[in-house]
Enzyme design. Structure first.
Site, PDB file in Angstrom:
ATOM      1  N   LYS A  26      40.951  59.899  60.714  1.00  0.00           N
ATOM      2  CA  LYS A  26      41.888  59.852  61.835  1.00  0.00           C
ATOM      3  C   LYS A  26      41.297  60.551  63.058  1.00  0.00           C
ATOM      4  O   LYS A  26      41.298  60.008  64.163  1.00  0.00           O
ATOM      5  CB  LYS A  26      43.197  60.511  61.409  1.00  0.00           C
ATOM      6  CG  LYS A  26      44.396  60.041  62.180  1.00  0.00           C
ATOM      7  CD  LYS A  26      45.681  60.687  61.649  1.00  0.00           C
ATOM      8  CE  LYS A  26      46.187  60.009  60.392  1.00  0.00           C
ATOM      9  NZ  LYS A  26      47.205  60.810  59.698  1.00  0.00           N
ATOM     10  N   ARG A  95      48.730  66.627  61.946  1.00  0.00           N
ATOM     11  CA  ARG A  95      48.477  65.497  61.038  1.00  0.00           C
ATOM     12  C   ARG A  95      47.254  65.795  60.191  1.00  0.00           C
ATOM     13  O   ARG A  95      46.237  66.260  60.709  1.00  0.00           O
ATOM     14  CB  ARG A  95      48.202  64.217  61.858  1.00  0.00           C
ATOM     15  CG  ARG A  95      49.040  64.117  63.118  1.00  0.00           C
ATOM     16  CD  ARG A  95      48.552  63.035  64.072  1.00  0.00           C
ATOM     17  NE  ARG A  95      48.743  61.686  63.544  1.00  0.00           N
ATOM     18  CZ  ARG A  95      48.324  60.590  64.184  1.00  0.00           C
ATOM     19  NH1 ARG A  95      47.670  60.680  65.335  1.00  0.00           N
ATOM     20  NH2 ARG A  95      48.541  59.409  63.660  1.00  0.00           N
ATOM     21  N   GLY A 104      47.978  60.978  49.056  1.00  0.00           N
ATOM     22  CA  GLY A 104      48.395  62.208  48.383  1.00  0.00           C
ATOM     23  C   GLY A 104      48.509  63.416  49.305  1.00  0.00           C
ATOM     24  O   GLY A 104      49.036  64.455  48.934  1.00  0.00           O
ATOM     25  N   MET A 106      49.175  65.869  52.868  1.00  0.00           N
ATOM     26  CA  MET A 106      50.384  66.348  53.519  1.00  0.00           C
ATOM     27  C   MET A 106      50.885  65.376  54.574  1.00  0.00           C
ATOM     28  O   MET A 106      50.126  64.761  55.296  1.00  0.00           O
ATOM     29  CB  MET A 106      50.091  67.688  54.185  1.00  0.00           C
ATOM     30  CG  MET A 106      51.351  68.409  54.578  1.00  0.00           C
ATOM     31  SD  MET A 106      51.021  69.848  55.594  1.00  0.00           S
ATOM     32  CE  MET A 106      51.172  69.151  57.220  1.00  0.00           C
ATOM     33  N   ARG A 339      42.129  52.343  62.516  1.00  0.00           N
ATOM     34  CA  ARG A 339      41.218  52.427  61.360  1.00  0.00           C
ATOM     35  C   ARG A 339      41.010  51.007  60.867  1.00  0.00           C
ATOM     36  O   ARG A 339      41.750  50.097  61.247  1.00  0.00           O
ATOM     37  CB  ARG A 339      41.819  53.281  60.249  1.00  0.00           C
ATOM     38  CG  ARG A 339      43.129  52.713  59.746  1.00  0.00           C
ATOM     39  CD  ARG A 339      43.717  53.579  58.651  1.00  0.00           C
ATOM     40  NE  ARG A 339      45.076  53.152  58.351  1.00  0.00           N
ATOM     41  CZ  ARG A 339      45.959  53.869  57.706  1.00  0.00           C
ATOM     42  NH1 ARG A 339      45.663  55.072  57.299  1.00  0.00           N
ATOM     43  NH2 ARG A 339      47.162  53.412  57.454  1.00  0.00           N
ATOM     44  N   HIS A 455      40.119  43.427  21.660  1.00  0.00           N
ATOM     45  CA  HIS A 455      39.865  42.013  21.351  1.00  0.00           C
ATOM     46  C   HIS A 455      40.668  41.109  22.276  1.00  0.00           C
ATOM     47  O   HIS A 455      40.141  40.182  22.896  1.00  0.00           O
ATOM     48  CB  HIS A 455      40.215  41.741  19.886  1.00  0.00           C
ATOM     49  CG  HIS A 455      40.015  40.310  19.491  1.00  0.00           C
ATOM     50  ND1 HIS A 455      41.032  39.383  19.532  1.00  0.00           N
ATOM     51  CD2 HIS A 455      38.907  39.642  19.098  1.00  0.00           C
ATOM     52  CE1 HIS A 455      40.551  38.212  19.156  1.00  0.00           C
ATOM     53  NE2 HIS A 455      39.272  38.341  18.885  1.00  0.00           N
ATOM     54  N   ARG A 617      23.963  31.579  20.555  1.00  0.00           N
ATOM     55  CA  ARG A 617      23.787  32.664  19.590  1.00  0.00           C
ATOM     56  C   ARG A 617      24.244  32.208  18.209  1.00  0.00           C
ATOM     57  O   ARG A 617      25.360  31.730  18.035  1.00  0.00           O
ATOM     58  CB  ARG A 617      24.608  33.882  19.991  1.00  0.00           C
ATOM     59  CG  ARG A 617      24.471  34.992  18.962  1.00  0.00           C
ATOM     60  CD  ARG A 617      25.285  36.201  19.287  1.00  0.00           C
ATOM     61  NE  ARG A 617      26.709  35.944  19.118  1.00  0.00           N
ATOM     62  CZ  ARG A 617      27.650  36.847  19.412  1.00  0.00           C
ATOM     63  NH1 ARG A 617      27.311  38.007  19.909  1.00  0.00           N
ATOM     64  NH2 ARG A 617      28.921  36.561  19.239  1.00  0.00           N
ATOM     65  N   SER A 771      18.249  39.113  25.417  1.00  0.00           N
ATOM     66  CA  SER A 771      19.521  39.231  26.119  1.00  0.00           C
ATOM     67  C   SER A 771      20.190  40.481  25.590  1.00  0.00           C
ATOM     68  O   SER A 771      20.418  40.608  24.389  1.00  0.00           O
ATOM     69  CB  SER A 771      20.386  37.998  25.865  1.00  0.00           C
ATOM     70  OG  SER A 771      21.653  38.203  26.442  1.00  0.00           O
ATOM     71  N   THR A 774      25.443  44.042  25.881  1.00  0.00           N
ATOM     72  CA  THR A 774      25.780  45.401  26.329  1.00  0.00           C
ATOM     73  C   THR A 774      27.051  45.945  25.694  1.00  0.00           C
ATOM     74  O   THR A 774      27.253  47.148  25.685  1.00  0.00           O
ATOM     75  CB  THR A 774      25.886  45.471  27.862  1.00  0.00           C
ATOM     76  OG1 THR A 774      26.795  44.464  28.302  1.00  0.00           O
ATOM     77  CG2 THR A 774      24.537  45.260  28.503  1.00  0.00           C
ATOM     78  N   ASN A 775      27.913  45.072  25.188  1.00  0.00           N
ATOM     79  CA  ASN A 775      29.102  45.607  24.508  1.00  0.00           C
ATOM     80  C   ASN A 775      28.687  46.363  23.256  1.00  0.00           C
ATOM     81  O   ASN A 775      29.029  47.531  23.075  1.00  0.00           O
ATOM     82  CB  ASN A 775      30.064  44.479  24.107  1.00  0.00           C
ATOM     83  CG  ASN A 775      30.701  43.822  25.322  1.00  0.00           C
ATOM     84  OD1 ASN A 775      30.552  44.294  26.440  1.00  0.00           O
ATOM     85  ND2 ASN A 775      31.396  42.728  25.085  1.00  0.00           N
ATOM     86  N   ASP A 776      27.940  45.683  22.396  1.00  0.00           N
ATOM     87  CA  ASP A 776      27.510  46.342  21.170  1.00  0.00           C
ATOM     88  C   ASP A 776      26.478  47.430  21.443  1.00  0.00           C
ATOM     89  O   ASP A 776      26.478  48.470  20.790  1.00  0.00           O
ATOM     90  CB  ASP A 776      26.934  45.314  20.180  1.00  0.00           C
ATOM     91  CG  ASP A 776      28.027  44.748  19.282  1.00  0.00           C
ATOM     92  OD1 ASP A 776      29.144  45.307  19.305  1.00  0.00           O
ATOM     93  OD2 ASP A 776      27.777  43.760  18.571  1.00  0.00           O
ATOM     94  N   CYS A 839      24.228  39.968  28.592  1.00  0.00           N
ATOM     95  CA  CYS A 839      25.487  39.257  28.440  1.00  0.00           C
ATOM     96  C   CYS A 839      26.474  40.329  28.004  1.00  0.00           C
ATOM     97  O   CYS A 839      26.098  41.418  27.633  1.00  0.00           O
ATOM     98  CB  CYS A 839      25.369  38.149  27.406  1.00  0.00           C
ATOM     99  SG  CYS A 839      24.858  38.716  25.788  1.00  0.00           S
ATOM    100  N   TYR A 859      18.587  37.729  34.933  1.00  0.00           N
ATOM    101  CA  TYR A 859      19.945  37.215  35.157  1.00  0.00           C
ATOM    102  C   TYR A 859      20.983  38.125  34.503  1.00  0.00           C
ATOM    103  O   TYR A 859      20.656  38.980  33.679  1.00  0.00           O
ATOM    104  CB  TYR A 859      20.087  35.793  34.589  1.00  0.00           C
ATOM    105  CG  TYR A 859      20.012  35.751  33.081  1.00  0.00           C
ATOM    106  CD1 TYR A 859      21.166  35.926  32.318  1.00  0.00           C
ATOM    107  CD2 TYR A 859      18.797  35.604  32.421  1.00  0.00           C
ATOM    108  CE1 TYR A 859      21.106  35.942  30.934  1.00  0.00           C
ATOM    109  CE2 TYR A 859      18.731  35.616  31.042  1.00  0.00           C
ATOM    110  CZ  TYR A 859      19.893  35.789  30.305  1.00  0.00           C
ATOM    111  OH  TYR A 859      19.834  35.820  28.947  1.00  0.00           O
TER     112      TYR A 859
END
Ligand code: ADP
Ligand code: MG
Ligand code: MG
Length: 891
Positions: A26, A95, A104, A106, A339, A455, A617, A771, A774-776, A839, A859
């Protein structure tokens, strides 16, 4: 040094927009406007450094008080007024303003500087008792609430009482005398509540207000907002002290807020609202209905012209949409704030494209302007914002979109009802792979348990289906086919709606809006492709997914999971036959039945991706996932045994039970799955490879060009891969021989175990591509089982800042990312042609996509609806890299 305070007035401000870190958003923009020659009420900004000093030491830095006083003098000179004086009193607002706007913090205190004496002076000056006491009572009210912490209702109650006594409806109808009485009552309230008099010394008022702004940096609301939005504690907030201007001085006064372009649609026209004869907060408070800015032209043509002029200038200067506040005091326009404006995804895209056409920004900047994650909004159905909603409960917004349908509690029932033409929402405690067919036909999915990577969430996102997960408020009783929430009971067929963007569960039917991709969206995506170097592929398991992915710009399939090709009522019996087979022969027989069905599946996907690579796969999950639930079967067997009717059936079921017991695992995630299955039951992978290659051969005969890549999951060393690779090659050659065709293909592996990443040098000698799953890989690197972790301790870890992000949503660059980088380097060193990608969920998450670009992957692969997000993030990653290089060169 030692300057903590920055003065600003039209054409002479010490700050500027660059000094946001020091002056807050501001303050920096007030200074910038001032320097642009825009009329703003004079004032000064106390820097964030002063706030941080105060927070640490609980006192002002040396000189701060003197600097405030000096600057107050400058303001007095600029306005010809005097702070706290009876004659021409100077009133100010206080202000808060952090680097970015923070709800959040004042609230603003207006009219500071009023006391009994200056009120007298103001009455004479303005010749208006009512105006003065309205201002004075507002000051005590705001000061009492915001600075002293007296509950706002206590003031409101006194106002209500006054209105009752006077028999009036509106605040406006209270007279000056009424307000004068209220002012006294407010003073008494302050004394009663806090044991102090409302300070008559104006400087005391100012000091207390400044302290309160400083302290608000560490109030509960601010801390939790910072946590959610990842704003660092060390930013601090600035304080703006600014001469008051009054929009409530008659019909030639007013106040308003606006945007230089429509923040919902992006249309280029002033958008906003204003009130005649009102003070700032009245517009937002909704006490009176404001008028649209488009009518200002008629009511105040000169002011309107000036406003158009200024806001256009601001937009051109900032080269972005501005969100502004203004006040008109007796025919003079003052700007109070500007702004960059928040906007919907649709508006963001339209504005970025329009600004390129207008020559305000270039394509690169347009790409950088859009938050990739925002694109999600555009690609999914959403709830009509006009609709009236009865919200029952809220869960996690696990997969975007909106859905309405009758509730149903099992996957089979979902399929039955949908076949009859009904629309259903599948409601489960949580889902498992057995529910896939039901999820596939449902409009949306609601679960009581599980996180954003449960899942249900992962599968729903993959399918582009709306899902609300982990909605603990609903009590699902799958046996009774009902769920309860909030005192309501929903039976099969009762309608609910889901909002996957916010997690809301809504009673009854709700009207929804279909996604529409604008011409601007297409244009922007084209620019992204011109820039990006990282490939973007899709995780697609079906021809439908593949088609959609291609429409959204996928450059191939990075992961085609094949487990669903083993489910469904036509296939599951053969799969179970195969699992239960006593010998190789029987097993082969069962697999021979499956092979043609899977061949057709592969044909469909490969055809949709004509000319582009498709990574398939081979089977990954443990076999027991294809068998009935152990407990259920146990109950059934004991029942049958008691009935003693059908001996043969009992024996059959018992042998099934034995098999299930034999296949049961202590920890299936780390158990007999992935390539371990391929090694121990080679027939399964052989069948799948044959199905793929026969599909390829048939498509080639149809003159369709295809690029199959076979992926072996979950390897830990090169020997596993060598064995399975040899098998795949053997089958490929067999098929080529049989069908008399030649085709190209690749064989590679999924890297999802830390050991595989570390030993990538050896593994790469057997692989054409890697590949990273990345989850596992995240599960195995952290040693977190995803569902358990998300359900139990990750929320606490995030709360306590033990983790900054959920690693299943945002790739852990430090640990998992390091493994990916090491694996890629070692792999490429051993095999320079190695093609590398990821993947998994992270492939569509912007910061993870950018990381993949930086470490030089070929990729990323993600679910179809995330492809535009990944494309944009990839383009931004390239632009960021170029900028960094530019910076280094400049040094
Ligand atoms: P926020 O951060 O909530 O926008 P502001 O500091 O902008 O808070 O102030 C809240 C309201 O008070 C706004 O409507 C603004 O226009 C008004 N206001 C603030 N300072 C002044 C001032 N000096 N003169 C008149 N109105 C003001
Ligand atoms: Mg404001
Ligand atoms: Mg895996």
């Amino acid at each position: 040094m030692g300057g903590y305070v920055y003065f600003f007035a039209q054409n002479r401000a010490e700050g500027s927009a660059e000094k946001k870190n020091l002056l807050g958003g501001k303050g920096a923009n007030l200074a910038e406007m001032a320097n642009l020659g825009v009329r703003i009420p004079p004032g000064f900004t106390i820097s964030t450094e002063a706030c941080l000093y105060y927070t640490a030491k609980h006192k002002y830095p040396d000189n701060l008080e003197e600097q405030i006083k000096e600057n107050l003098k400058k303001v007095e000179q600029a306005t010809g007024r005097k702070f706290g004086s009876r004659q021409r009193p100077l009133l100010v607002s206080v202000r808060s303003g952090a680097r970015i706007s923070m709800p959040g913090m004042m609230d603003t205190v207006l009219n500071l500087g009023l006391n009994d004496a200056s009120a007298e002076g103001l009455i004479q000056e303005a010749n208006n008792l009512r105006f003065t006491y309205d201002a004075y009572r507002r000051l005590i009210q705001m000061f009492g609430n915001v600075v002293l912490g007296i509950p706002a209702e206590k003031f409101e109650k006194l106002i209500e009482k006054k209105k009752e006594v006077r028999c009036v409806q509106d605040d406006i109808e209270l007279t000056g005398e009424d307000l004068k009485e209220l002012t006294d009552e407010f003073k008494e309230l302050t004394e009663k509540e806090k044991g102090i008099e409302f300070p008559q010394d104006s400087f005391e008022q100012l000091r207390m207000a400044i302290d309160a702004v400083f302290a608000s940096w560490n109030n509960k609301r601010a801390i939790s907002y910072r946590k959610i939005n990842k704003i660092p504690e060390h930013w601090g907030t600035a304080v703006n002290v600014q001469t008051m201007v009054f929009g409530n001085m008659g019909d030639d006064s007013g106040t308003g807020v606006g945007f230089t372009r429509d923040p919902a649609t992006g249309e280029k026209e002033l958008y906003g609202e204003y009130l005649i004869n009102a003070q700032g907060e009245d517009v937002v408070a909704g006490i009176r209905t404001p008028l649209p800015l488009s009518t200002l032209k008629k009511k105040m043509p000169a002011i309107n012209a000036e406003l158009v002029d200024i806001t256009e200038k601001l937009e051109r200067h900032y080269r972005d949409v501005q969100d502004f506040e203004f006040t008109i005091e007796k025919g003079t326009l003052f700007m109070l704030q500007t702004r960059s404006g928040k906007r919907t995804a649709q508006a963001a895209i339209k504005i970025a494209c329009d600004m390129v056409k207008e020559g305000l920004i270039d394509k690169k900047e347009a790409l950088m302007r859009i938050e990739p994650g925002q694109l999600d909004q555009l690609l999914h159905r959403r709830i009509d914002p006009q609709a009236k909603l009865e919200v029952l409960a809220s869960g996690l917004p696990a997969s975007p979109g909106a859905a309405t349908g009758g509730v149903v509690f099992t996957a089979d029932r979902a399929v039955e009802l949908v076949e009859k033409g009904e629309k259903v929402i599948l409601v489960r405690k949580e889902t498992s792979p057995e529910d896939i067919h039901g999820m596939a036909v449902a409009e949306g999915i609601l679960t009581a348990r599980g996180g954003r990577t449960s899942h249900a969430a992962v599968v729903a996102r993959g399918m582009g289906k709306c899902c609300v997960a982990g909605c603990e408020a609903i009590k699902v009783n799958e046996k009774e086919k009902e769920f309860r929430v909030n005192g309501f009971t929903f039976k099969e067929g009762d309608f609910i709606s889901l909002d996957g963007n916010t997690g809301r569960v809504i009673k009854g039917k709700v009207s929804t809006l279909e996604p529409e991709l604008s011409a601007e969206f297409t244009e922007l995506m084209k620019w992204a492709n011109e820039i990006k170097t990282l490939g973007v592929r899709a995780n697609a398991d079906t021809p439908g997914d593949a088609r959609l992915a291609r429409e959204l710009g996928a450059e191939g399939v990075g992961l085609c999971r094949t487990e669903h090709m083993f489910f469904g009522e036509k296939r599951l019996p053969y799969v179970q036959q195969m699992i239960l087979a006593e010998n190789k022969e029987d097993r082969k027989k069962a697999l021979e039945k499956l092979e043609p069905m899977q061949k057709d599946d592969f044909k469909g996907i490969l055809k949709e991706m004509e000319g582009l690579p498709v990574i398939i796969r081979l089977l990954d999950p443990p076999l027991h996932e294809f068998l009935p639930n152990y407990e259920d079967l146990l109950v059934e067997v004991s029942k049958l045994r008691m009935e003693k009717t059908d001996e043969k059936r009992v024996r059959e079921k018992e042998s099934l039970l034995e098999k299930i017991v034999a296949l049961r695992e202590v920890n299936p995630m780390l158990g007999h799955r992935g390539c371990r299955l391929g090694i121990t039951f080679p027939e399964v992978y052989d069948m799948q490879a044959r199905a793929v290659f026969e599909a390829v051969a048939e498509l080639i005969a149809e003159k369709i060009s295809v690029k199959p890549e076979i992926m072996i999951p979950l390897v830990v060393n090169e020997k596993e891969l060598a064995i399975l690779r040899k098998e795949v090659i053997r089958i490929a050659e067999e098929v080529m021989e049989e069908k008399k065709v030649k085709f190209e293909y690749k064989v590679g592996t999924m890297i999802e175990l830390p050991r595989a990443a570390l030993c990538a040098g050896k593994i790469a000698q057997q692989a054409d591509f890697f590949s990273y799953g990345t989850n596992d890989l995240t599960q195995t690197t952290f040693g977190f089982s995803r569902d358990d972790a998300e359900g139990k301790f990750i929320p606490i870890y995030l709360e306590d800042k033990i983790l900054t992000d959920n690693p299943f949503e945002i790739l852990d660059q430090e640990g998992v990312g390091e493994l990916i980088e090491i694996g890629t380097q070692r792999g490429r060193k051993a095999n320079k042609d190695l093609e590398v990608g990821i993947c998994g969920e992270h492939g569509g998450e912007p910061s993870s996509v950018k990381f993949c670009h930086r470490i030089g992957l070929d990729y990323v692969s993600c679910s179809p609806y995330r492809i535009p997000i990944a494309r944009l993030a990839a383009a931004q990653a390239k632009l960021e890299e170029d900028m960094l290089k530019e910076e280094v060169r400049a040094k």
